[in-house]
Every structure is written in structure tokens, then in C-alpha cells.
Design an enzyme around this catalytic site. Structure first.
Site, PDB file in Angstrom:
ATOM      1  N   TYR A  77      29.347  20.981  59.691  1.00  0.00           N
ATOM      2  CA  TYR A  77      30.818  20.790  60.042  1.00  0.00           C
ATOM      3  C   TYR A  77      31.708  19.989  59.295  1.00  0.00           C
ATOM      4  O   TYR A  77      31.399  18.936  58.685  1.00  0.00           O
ATOM      5  CB  TYR A  77      30.747  20.041  61.254  1.00  0.00           C
ATOM      6  CG  TYR A  77      29.926  20.711  62.559  1.00  0.00           C
ATOM      7  CD1 TYR A  77      29.480  22.158  62.502  1.00  0.00           C
ATOM      8  CD2 TYR A  77      29.896  20.280  63.967  1.00  0.00           C
ATOM      9  CE1 TYR A  77      28.715  22.680  63.594  1.00  0.00           C
ATOM     10  CE2 TYR A  77      29.422  21.058  64.844  1.00  0.00           C
ATOM     11  CZ  TYR A  77      29.158  22.419  64.688  1.00  0.00           C
ATOM     12  OH  TYR A  77      28.264  22.941  65.738  1.00  0.00           O
ATOM     13  N   LYS A  78      32.877  20.674  59.048  1.00  0.00           N
ATOM     14  CA  LYS A  78      33.940  19.953  58.344  1.00  0.00           C
ATOM     15  C   LYS A  78      34.668  19.095  59.531  1.00  0.00           C
ATOM     16  O   LYS A  78      35.781  19.724  60.105  1.00  0.00           O
ATOM     17  CB  LYS A  78      34.700  20.680  57.621  1.00  0.00           C
ATOM     18  CG  LYS A  78      35.893  20.002  56.564  1.00  0.00           C
ATOM     19  CD  LYS A  78      36.681  21.082  56.033  1.00  0.00           C
ATOM     20  CE  LYS A  78      37.466  20.532  54.839  1.00  0.00           C
ATOM     21  NZ  LYS A  78      38.521  19.690  55.385  1.00  0.00           N
ATOM     22  N   TYR A  79      34.334  17.952  59.902  1.00  0.00           N
ATOM     23  CA  TYR A  79      35.209  17.335  60.845  1.00  0.00           C
ATOM     24  C   TYR A  79      36.606  16.683  60.422  1.00  0.00           C
ATOM     25  O   TYR A  79      36.837  16.668  59.147  1.00  0.00           O
ATOM     26  CB  TYR A  79      34.316  15.908  60.895  1.00  0.00           C
ATOM     27  CG  TYR A  79      32.907  16.048  61.462  1.00  0.00           C
ATOM     28  CD1 TYR A  79      32.712  16.101  62.847  1.00  0.00           C
ATOM     29  CD2 TYR A  79      31.789  16.278  60.554  1.00  0.00           C
ATOM     30  CE1 TYR A  79      31.402  16.332  63.296  1.00  0.00           C
ATOM     31  CE2 TYR A  79      30.492  16.450  61.203  1.00  0.00           C
ATOM     32  CZ  TYR A  79      30.398  16.567  62.462  1.00  0.00           C
ATOM     33  OH  TYR A  79      29.116  16.764  62.811  1.00  0.00           O
ATOM     34  N   GLU A  86      37.252  21.642  61.655  1.00  0.00           N
ATOM     35  CA  GLU A  86      38.342  22.182  60.845  1.00  0.00           C
ATOM     36  C   GLU A  86      37.625  23.524  60.347  1.00  0.00           C
ATOM     37  O   GLU A  86      38.412  24.312  60.018  1.00  0.00           O
ATOM     38  CB  GLU A  86      38.779  21.547  59.616  1.00  0.00           C
ATOM     39  CG  GLU A  86      39.860  20.515  59.885  1.00  0.00           C
ATOM     40  CD  GLU A  86      40.303  20.033  58.659  1.00  0.00           C
ATOM     41  OE1 GLU A  86      41.598  20.154  58.297  1.00  0.00           O
ATOM     42  OE2 GLU A  86      39.574  19.385  57.953  1.00  0.00           O
ATOM     43  N   GLY A  87      36.290  23.331  60.253  1.00  0.00           N
ATOM     44  CA  GLY A  87      35.660  24.573  59.549  1.00  0.00           C
ATOM     45  C   GLY A  87      34.387  24.086  59.199  1.00  0.00           C
ATOM     46  O   GLY A  87      33.599  23.040  59.751  1.00  0.00           O
TER      47      GLY A  87
END
Ligand code: ATP
Length: 814
Positions: free
Chosen positions: A422-424, A577-578
Site C-alpha cells: 500500500y502507498k499510504y 494513494e495507490g
């Protein structure tokens, strides 16, 4: 528009600088009244000015300073610091012609020659004699000479050559001035985490300019309106000054640097007066208009000589190949020997040296440690040992490359085991802990955030497993609901104060989602594969629900496209975010073509400079941690805002009166990218989409005509058009867009992809204010150019992949 922008080299890549580039306009606002400004004449006569100043100095010599004592300097060269009062006692009224005071010897050194022919030893000898009256300390005039030559060219080769030759002369003639010269040339006084700020109020420069050069407010404003740059104003003012009050005491490089340090450490009651006196003394002692220009540019921290970090590192590497201080016992390459090498061989010698210096600086970004090492042992691998990864000194973070979508990721990573994370949407944090349990936390831009996150500091004893003594780990700090574990929006995190946060009063709770481990129990792990680093992280540290945990991840190969897509959806549904996609191992499973590397490095991308390696070198895709590099072993896939998945962080710089319903507000708004090389802001687009009425209202209230936030046309903005009003640049807005287009109107990245046209955005849309970013952290023109190239490559690829046109139709049309 200046030629420098047009002719600038192509393909430079952004180098983020955490330095504050304050707007020039801010230095001319809210000026405190000075004795000079009360006069109605444009300028005071030199005689009157001299008498007034002398009177003031006499007074301040008899009245003891109310400022706190300046603490004793810690560095050896600081021994030369003069107490402020001592300097003032020397002030005696005597008008001197300012003509002929310039340092003509320094002004004649041809630093811009090729280092292969430049005779550093001859100039070092001449200058040593010349500086003997100043205890051998190199003059500021010499640094000014280098600045002037660097500023006069748009060629990166010439800028590097100038710095190389300048550094060589210093190394040979006055090695103790190399460190202060490097700080001054990089427009800073300390590494970002040391938090040395000049803290000069906006009015203090203008006050000093008025006082020392005998201008009144109107005279200063006229010069400012004409030139826009505070340094240029100082240049003009100094040029017009035909007499000075006393013979300037020649400025030395060390002296100027020490003055800046004194300004930075002066705190508390009376510190403003102390700072003011130092600024005035500096201006008073300049010999010649160019020195004034660069002193003021240094004070406003906007040097504009193109000596960005990478340029300086390259210059240092090359300078120490040629020169060493007298008495040093390491080997340097004789100039004649280097001159005889074939171009490729010379490039290789240069590259090897540069790689060492860049690698050292990426791991240990502090000139205070690097320069003494270089003076001691020259450019050798040992630099990486002496000046390598160290606890409580932040390394420059590894960065991810952008991708268009998941299919691009799967194609790029065919044959590799990778992990999706996960792109936090939070703040990156580097956590250092030594054996004694002392903790430091650093931001992505290397600022010290230990005081911001006392709650994280307090977690360390619990998360550190029994076998862990010291470590450096990295993760994303995210605001999290402590009851439910739900991730909260990035804006919630920005509500937390930056300093002196009291652990008892914390309202915004955070969780650190750890994703990497770079150092463990005294051993750097950078060269270990990511799989191993992650295994150590997850097995030796202890999770605490909702406060310290691992990033959500999923290991995959290119065959798992469905599951990767599911994972991506899961991430975006959870306010992320992605995803970040990271290669796990160093070995290739099959003989597939190696992926390319882009670096965060100007000259690796500099296609027009024959002395530096070309960009996009085919390079093995490693899973090692590469500080300060943007590699394809880390890919980021963001959720699609529009057709482009990337967003830009732009600076609002102007606006037009709105039409119809929007007549009361500014709409559209003009936005710019920043050019870290020239210090300019380059207009990139007008935007009128994505704003709410409430936002428009607040925007109009902030940028009201007549307020200090509306300024006259700034000289540092590059734009062919003219908005109704210009904003004082101070904010960063995240913007979505459909794609990037070449434009005859906008100047962003001009010279980087086209000599004639700049870049602009199609369908720009406002997303949010980046409260966490200062103007210096806005998107750079180089980065915009990089995105444009990616988009161009993509469209070329799509073109070739399109099915061949129907041949029958072709025939019919013919
Ligand atoms: P952006 O503009 O998207 O914030 P950036 O320029 O700050 O990007 P990138 O390299 O483009 O930096 O994206 C990586 C950033 O994403 C990191 O700096 C970090 O703050 C954040 N991040 C969130 N989750 C992760 C993760 N799992 N691994 C690495 N970085 C992550």
C-alpha cells in the site's frame, strides 16, 4: 524571457533541495523606519549619511549591546570571529572613494577554463601572497569571481569547470576555506537536519541597503521595481555609491560564513539588532558591486548560480582528483596525465570519483564531515567508510519511479519476484535508534522531526525486539483512528504542530507503517536484497496495533495480474494513494532485457554534456536500497485522478478577474513550476477547475489587492503573458491533469524538451493545498520534462503497437 532559460541544457533531472527560497518581494515589505527613510530626497548625500552613521555607531559603542552573548563557535576556523563590538570600534568617519577598492587580482582568475589547462598552482601562489595581510584567508572576492563566471554561462560544463578550478585554487592556497566556500556556494550554512536558519526578517535587508548605500524608501522601491531581485538592487545601489564611509575591510570567505553562522545562532532579546549589525557590516565591507550582489543574494538565500547539490558534488570529486593541500600525502593525478587521456577514459576517471562522492553524500549528507575527509585522504573508496551511513544522520531516501498503470508494472517486472505494498498517504519517516536508546526521526527532506513525534519516540523500547541494539528503519506515518484502526486523511496529519509537541496533549494519533530496514546492530543493510531487509524488519521488531506495524503487502509475479489488480483496488479503497511495487531479489530469473534506471541526478541525464554518462543506462534491476536514487526497482502506481495518474505540486503565482458568477474571485489562476537551477518560477498552466466557491472566496480574501500578497511583476517569474494580478508565491497546490503539451505561451521547462516552446497541462484540475510542502518543494521544471518524455515514449509505443491500417482503404484513397 531570459536567454538563460531558453538555452538551458536539456534533460536535467530535479534535485530537491530542502533550502528555503524566500520570495524576493517579501524582503521589501513592512520596512521598519530607519533614519534614512525619513529623508525625502531619493538618496542622502554621502557626507550627511556618513555623519548620521558615525553618530549612530558612536552611540552603539558606548551603550552595551542588549543582545544575548553569542556562544563560542565550535569550529577551528571560528577562531577568527571578531566580536561585533570590536569591529564597530574601528568605525571612524572618513569618506573614501569607493573606486579602486576592488580586488583586481581575484577578478582576473580565468576559472572558466578547462581544468585540463587551468594553472591552479600559479594562481594559488599569487593569491597566497595577496592574502597574507588577511592571515592567509581566501578573499570573498575570489568566491564572487567564481559566482560571476558561473552566473554568466548557461553551460553546465562551464559551471562545473568554474567550480572545479575555484575549488582547486582554494585546496592549494587556503584549504581551510574550502568548507565555508562550499556552504556559501550551495547557499546554505548547515545540513537540513541541523536547523540553522538565518531568520532574517523581511525588512532587515532593505533597512541595511538603505542605511549603508544611502537610499530612502522611494529610492529602494524604484530600484526594486526595476530589478526585482534583491541582489541586483544591492548591485545597483553599490555601483551608484561613489564614496564609502571607511575603507572596506576585505571580506574573506570564512568571515562571511562566520557572519552567517552568527546571524543564525543569535537568539533571544536583542538578537534582531545583533543580526542587523552583522548584515550592515557585511554590506559595508563589500568591495565592488558584484560582492554586494552576492552577499545580498546569500542573505535572502537565493543565490541563482546553478550550483545545485549534484553540481557541487561533481565539482568536488573532480577538484580533488587534480589538487591536494600542501603536505597531504595522498596521490593526485598530474594534470598532464589527465590531459593525455582519451575522452572516454577521462570520463571514466571522473565518473569513478563522482560515484564515490555522490554515494557518500547520499548516505551522509553533511559537508562538515565530507570536506575534512576529502582534504585528508582525497577521493578514495575510504570516503565511504569514513563518511558513510551513520546513526542520527539521515540518509537521502530512495524514491520510486512513476508508472502509467498496472500493466506497465507487470511488463517491466516480468520474470521478477516483487512485492506490492500500500502507498499510504502520510509523511515519510526515517527512525534512528542507537544502542543507548537515543531516537531521532527525520523527514523525507531530512528535517529533524523528533520533536514532532514524541509518541513514536516513546514506542521505540516496545517495538525494538530483544536482539536489536541499534537500527535505522523507514516507514510512513499516517493519522489513524486508535479505536478502529481506520486510516485518516493526510490533512488530519498536517494539523499536528511541527515542534515541541507535548506527548500528553496529542490529539492526532499516528501509526508508523514500516517498510524498510537500512541499518541493524551496527551493520548497514543497504546492499542486502529487499527480501532479506524486510525479513529482518518483520521478524526482529514488534508490532503494536494501530501504532507501529508493517505496510500491507502482497508478494507476486507478473503472472498474478488479477490478484495485483485486486490488491490495488484494496489500497485505493482504504484511503491509500495507490501501491508501491518493489523488486524482492537481485537475481533475474530469466534472461529478459534489463530495466532502465533513471536517477535523481542532473548529470546522469545530461545528454548534451560529453563528460558525463548518458541517462537511461541499461542497468540490472537491483533490490538493494539505493539512497537518493529514483530507480525502477521501486515503482509507484497511483489511483487515476484523470487520464494521467501523476499529479503535480504547483505554485499559484497570479490570477485574472473571474467572469460572470466568478466575477468576485480570481479565476483562472496562473500556476508555475520551479526551476532550481535559475531560481525562477516558470508558468505552466491556468486553472479554473476543481475549486469550490468556498475555496475561491478564501483565495480572494488571501490575495486581496492592496495586501502584501499581491505584488508587482516579479523578475523571477518566467511567463510571456500578464495576469491581472501577481501573487506573492507562498503555497503549493496539488494538481491533476490529462496530459502535458508543448506550448508557445508557457515557459515551463523551456529548453529541456524544445528550445522554443515550454510545457503546459491539458485539463488541469485543482486537488488540494499541500500544507506540508513549501515553495521549494514544488515540482521542478526538470521533473515536468521527465514526465513529458515518459508520456512521449508511451505515445510512440502505442503508435507502433496500433494495428496496420487497412491496405484496401489505403489503395482506394490513393
Ligand atoms: P509523492 O509526490 O507521490 O508523495 P514523492 O515524490 O514524495 O511522491 P515518490 O518516490 O514518488 O516520492 O513516492 C514515494 C513516497 O510514497 C515515499 O516518499 C513515501 O512517503 C510514500 N510511501 C507510502 N507508502 C510507501 C511504501 N509502502 N513504500 C515506500 N514509500 C511509501
Amino acid at each position: 524571457m531570459s536567454n538563460s532559460v531558453k538555452k538551458r541544457k536539456r534533460d536535467d533531472v530535479p534535485v530537491s533541495s530542502p533550502q528555503r527560497n524566500r520570495s524576493i518581494a517579501s524582503f521589501f515589505k513592512g520596512q521598519a523606519t530607519s533614519i534614512v527613510s525619513e529623508d525625502t530626497d531619493q538618496t542622502l548625500s554621502d557626507e550627511i549619511l556618513a555623519r548620521k552613521l558615525q553618530e549612530e555607531w558612536n552611540q552603539s559603542d558606548t551603550v552595551p549591546s542588549t543582545g544575548e552573548p553569542i556562544s563560542a563557535p565550535s569550529k577551528p576556523e571560528d577562531n577568527n570571529i571578531e566580536p561585533p563590538n570590536k569591529a564597530q570600534k574601528k568605525n571612524t568617519l572618513s569618506l573614501q572613494s569607493s573606486v579602486g577598492t576592488e580586488d583586481t587580482l581575484s577578478l582576473a582568475v580565468p576559472f572558466d577554463q578547462s581544468p585540463l589547462t587551468f594553472d591552479s598552482t600559479r594562481y594559488a601562489e599569487e593569491l597566497k601572497g595577496h592574502w597574507s595581510s588577511e592571515s592567509g584567508n581566501a578573499s570573498y572576492a575570489l568566491l564572487t569571481r567564481a559566482f560571476v563566471l558561473a552566473n554568466a554561462t548557461t553551460s553546465r560544463i562551464k559551471i562545473v569547470d568554474t567550480l572545479v578550478n575555484f575549488l582547486r585554487v582554494l585546496v592549494e592556497a587556503d584549504p581551510s576555506s574550502v568548507l565555508p566556500a562550499v556552504w556559501l556556494a550551495t547557499n546554505s550554512i548547515s545540513p537540513p537536519y541541523a536547523e540553522m536558519e538565518l531568520g532574517l526578517g523581511g525588512s532587515s535587508i532593505s533597512k541595511a541597503l538603505k542605511k549603508i548605500y544611502g537610499l530612502n524608501s522611494q529610492g529602494l522601491k524604484t530600484l526594486y521595481d526595476r530589478h526585482g531581485d534583491a541582489g541586483d538592487v544591492a548591485f545597483e545601489a553599490k555601483k551608484r555609491q561613489s564614496f564609502t564611509l571607511m575603507k572596506p575591510k576585505p571580506l574573506t570567505i570564512k568571515g562571511v560564513y562566520q557572519s552567517l553562522q552568527k546571524i543564525a545562532i543569535s537568539k533571544g532579546t536583542g538578537s534582531q539588532e545583533t543580526k542587523q549589525r552583522i548584515v550592515e557590516k557585511l554590506l559595508q565591507d563589500t568591495r565592488g558591486a558584484e560582492e554586494s550582489r552576492y552577499i545580498v543574494r546569500t542573505l535572502v538565500q537565493n543565490l541563482r548560480i546553478g550550483a545545485v547539490k549534484t553540481t557541487m558534488l561533481i565539482a568536488l570529486a573532480r577538484a580533488f582528483l587534480y589538487s591536494k593541500p600542501s603536505g597531504a600525502d595522498y596521490a593526485v593525478r598530474p594534470q598532464q596525465e589527465l590531459a593525455r587521456l582519451k575522452k572516454e577514459d577521462l570520463n571514466e576517471v571522473y565518473n569513478n570519483a563522482e560515484e564515490i562522492i555522490k554515494a557518500s553524500y547520499a548516505r551522509h549528507p553533511d559537508y562538515n564531515d565530507l570536506i575534512p575527509c576529502l582534504l585528508d585522504i582525497g577521493v578514495t573508496e575510504e570516503i565511504l567508510v569514513r563518511c558513510g551511513l551513520q546513526l542520527h544522520i539521515p540518509l537521502r531516501p530512495m524514491l520510486g519511479s512513476i508508472t502509467r498503470d498496472l500493466s506497465e508494472v507487470l511488463t517491466k517486472l516480468q520474470g521478477r519476484d516483487f512485492t506490492c505494498e500500500y502507498k499510504y498517504d502520510g509523511q515519510r519517516a526515517q527512525l534512528h535508534c542507537d544502542e543507548k536508546g537515543k531516537v531521532s526521526i527525520f523527514s523525507r527532506h531530512l528535517e529533524n522531526m523528533t520533536e514532532k513525534y514524541p509518541d513514536l519516540v516513546s514506542l521505540v523500547p516496545q517495538i525494538r525486539g530483544e536482539s536489536v541494539s541499534s537500527f535505522i528503519l523507514e516507514g510512513e506515518v499516517v493519522a489513524v483512528d486508535q479505536e478502529t484502526g481506520e486510516l485518516l486523511a493526510f490533512q488530519v496529519l498536517t494539523n499536528r504542530a511541527k515542534k515541541n509537541v507535548d506527548i500528553g496533549t496529542i490529539k492526532v494519533n499516528v501509526c508508523l507503517f514500516a517498510f524498510d530496514l537500512m541499518y541493524l546492530n551496527g551493520i548497514p543493510l543497504l546492499n542486502r536484497p529487499f527480501r532479506e531487509r524486510r525479513e529482518l524488519l518483520r521478524s526482529l521488531f514488534v508490532e503494536i496495533p494501530n501504532r507501529f506495524t508493517w505496510v500491507e503487502s502482497f508478494d507476486a509475479t507478473s503472472a498474478d495480474s488479477e490478484t495485483v489488480l485486486e490488491f490495488f483496488k484494496g489500497a485505493t479503497d482504504t484511503k491509500c494513494e495507490g501501491i508501491m511495487v518493489k523488486v524482492l531479489d537481485n537475481v533475474l530469473k530469466t534472461n529478459l532485457p534489463e530495466a532502465s534506471e533513471t536517477t535523481n541526478n542532473v548529470d546522469d541525464m545530461d545528454k548534451s554534456d560529453p563528460k558525463v554518462p548518458k541517462g537511461n543506462r541499461r542497468k540490472a534491476l537491483l533490490s538493494t536500497y539505493e539512497p537518493d536514487k529514483r530507480l525502477e526497482s521501486w515503482l509507484k502506481v497511483k489511483k487515476d485522478y484523470s487520464t494521467s495518474s501523476e499529479t503535480l505540486d504547483l505554485i499559484p503565482i497570479g490570477g485574472w478577474h473571474g467572469q460572470g458568477r466568478k466575477a468576485k474571485w480570481w479565476s483562472p489562476i496562473l500556476l508555475a513550476v520551479r526551476n532550481p537551477e535559475t531560481g525562477s518560477l516558470e508558468a505552466v498552466t491556468k486553472c479554473m477547475s476543481g475549486f469550490t466557491d468556498k475555496f475561491y472566496q478564501a483565495n480572494k480574501a488571501k490575495y486581496t489587492e492592496g495586501s502584501p500578497n499581491i505584488i508587482s511583476r516579479p523578475s523571477y517569474v518566467e511567463y510571456y503573458g500578464e495576469p491581472d494580478v501577481w501573487f506573492e508565491p507562498q503555497e503549493v497546490w496539488e494538481m491533476a491533469f490529462a496530459d502535458i503539451t508543448l506550448s508557445p505561451t508557457y515557459t515551463a521547462a523551456i529548453g529541456l524538451v524544445s528550445d522554443e516552446r515550454g510545457l503546459s497541462l491539458r485539463f488541469p484540475r485543482f486537488l488540494r493545498v499541500r500544507e506540508d510542502k513549501s515553495v521549494d518543494e514544488a515540482t521542478t521544471s526538470d521533473y515536468l520534462a521527465l514526465l513529458w518524455r515518459k508520456q512521449f515514449e508511451r505515445s510512440q509505443k502505442e503508435e507502433t503497437e496500433r494495428p496496420a491500417p487497412d491496405t484496401e482503404l489505403d489503395w482506394q484513397e490513393e
